[in-house]
Design an enzyme around this catalytic site. Structure first.
Site, PDB file in Angstrom:
ATOM      1  N   HIS A 166       0.832  -1.205   0.000  1.00  9.42           N
ATOM      2  CA  HIS A 166       0.000   0.000   0.000  1.00  9.42           C
ATOM      3  C   HIS A 166       0.869   1.259   0.000  1.00  9.42           C
ATOM      4  CE1 HIS A 166      -4.002  -1.510   0.224  1.00  9.42           C
ATOM      5  NE2 HIS A 166      -3.841  -2.142   1.377  1.00  9.42           N
ATOM      6  N   CYS A 240       0.463   1.787  -5.834  1.00  7.99           N
ATOM      7  CA  CYS A 240      -0.449   2.676  -6.551  1.00  7.99           C
ATOM      8  C   CYS A 240       0.149   4.072  -6.696  1.00  7.99           C
ATOM      9  CB  CYS A 240      -1.781   2.783  -5.816  1.00  7.99           C
ATOM     10  SG  CYS A 240      -2.681   1.233  -5.694  1.00  7.99           S
ATOM     11  N   ARG A 249      -0.113   2.460 -11.585  1.00  5.32           N
ATOM     12  CA  ARG A 249       0.893   1.772 -10.786  1.00  5.32           C
ATOM     13  C   ARG A 249       2.266   2.342 -11.101  1.00  5.32           C
ATOM     14  NH1 ARG A 249      -3.182   0.438  -9.096  1.00  5.32           N
ATOM     15  NH2 ARG A 249      -4.005  -1.627  -8.611  1.00  5.32           N
TER      16      ARG A 249
END
Length: 263
Positions: A166, A240, A249
């Site tokens: 993340h 991300c 990405r």
């Protein structure tokens, strides 16, 4: 002439005031709920995930220390395949030669879906985070871990050891991934060895469906000028971009330069 205000007019004005007051209270309540949700998402989930990840790193190091740095079970799997949805052994005890010409050894490493089995260390980012098998959000990434793409290689193996994490919320281990530069080091600690990679290429932005970045020979299928043409010993970090979105990405690629067995 003075206007006569009837009871009906007063009642209508009173109802309007109640409606306005009630509407205002509802808006304030909704605003508070939304603010609490934002605080929970941006602060509380980060705090919980980071603390959980730190505890897992400590647990892994304690476990490895107690086992004296020995390898896992001697059941070696086929080099070139990762574990998928369950437990399985991957790796090989045989030696192989990296693209640098140095002799490298792939140690046996038993991986179980959603379980942490290695530690990712990035000195420039001050990052020390567990690596777990799989890239499921509820089972891996939302715990603050970095996830290993099933089907890609394991540390020290020829091919591509590909990871995801993340960038925002849930520990956000890869929040500062764009700060990495060429020649920065990336280390992967396992029960049996520490593998050192050096950042070689950075793909700032590509499609979220660009599967080429995690192939055995990583190469973007959206931006073919990024990536490699020859087999080697690679690591890929994906997250991300831009921040607080999942539209695109980014990928960071590194090459294996050394392997140091645990004492």
């Amino acid at each position: 002439m003075r206007r006569v205000v009837g009871h009906g007019d007063r009642r209508r004005r009173a109802r309007r005031r109640r409606v306005v007051w009630t509407g205002g209270e509802l808006l304030v309540t909704v605003g508070l709920v939304l603010m609490l949700l934002v605080v929970h998402q941006l602060w509380w989930t980060n705090r919980e995930a980071k603390q959980g990840a730190e505890r897992k790193v400590e647990a892994l190091e304690r476990e490895w220390g107690e086992s004296g740095g020995s390898t896992d079970s001697g059941n070696a799997g086929n080099s070139g395949s990762g574990a998928k949805g369950g437990s399985g052994a991957t790796g090989s005890s045989s030696s192989s030669r990296s693209g640098t010409g140095r002799q490298q050894t792939s140690y046996t490493t038993r991986v179980v879906a959603s379980q942490a089995y290695a530690i990712l260390i990035i000195p420039r980012l001050g990052l020390r985070v567990p690596i777990a098998e799989g890239v499921s959000k509820p089972d891996v990434l939302n715990h603050g871990y970095v996830g290993h793409y099933p089907g890609t290689q394991q540390p020290g193996q020829a091919g591509n050891f590909a990871l995801a994490g993340h960038r925002n919320t849930h520990g956000e281990p890869f929040r500062y991934l764009p700060r990495l530069k060429r020649k920065d080091t990336i280390e992967v600690e396992t029960r049996s060895a520490t593998y050192t990679y050096v950042v070689d290429q950075i793909l700032p932005q590509t499609s979220s469906r660009d599967s080429g970045v995690v192939q055995a020979v990583p190469r973007s299928i959206v931006k073919p000028s990024y990536g490699y043409k020859e087999p080697g010993y690679y690591i890929t970090l994906t997250t991300c971009t831009p921040e607080f979105t999942s539209r695109y990405r980014m990928a960071v690629w590194g090459k294996l330069v050394s392997m140091r067995p645990r004492a």
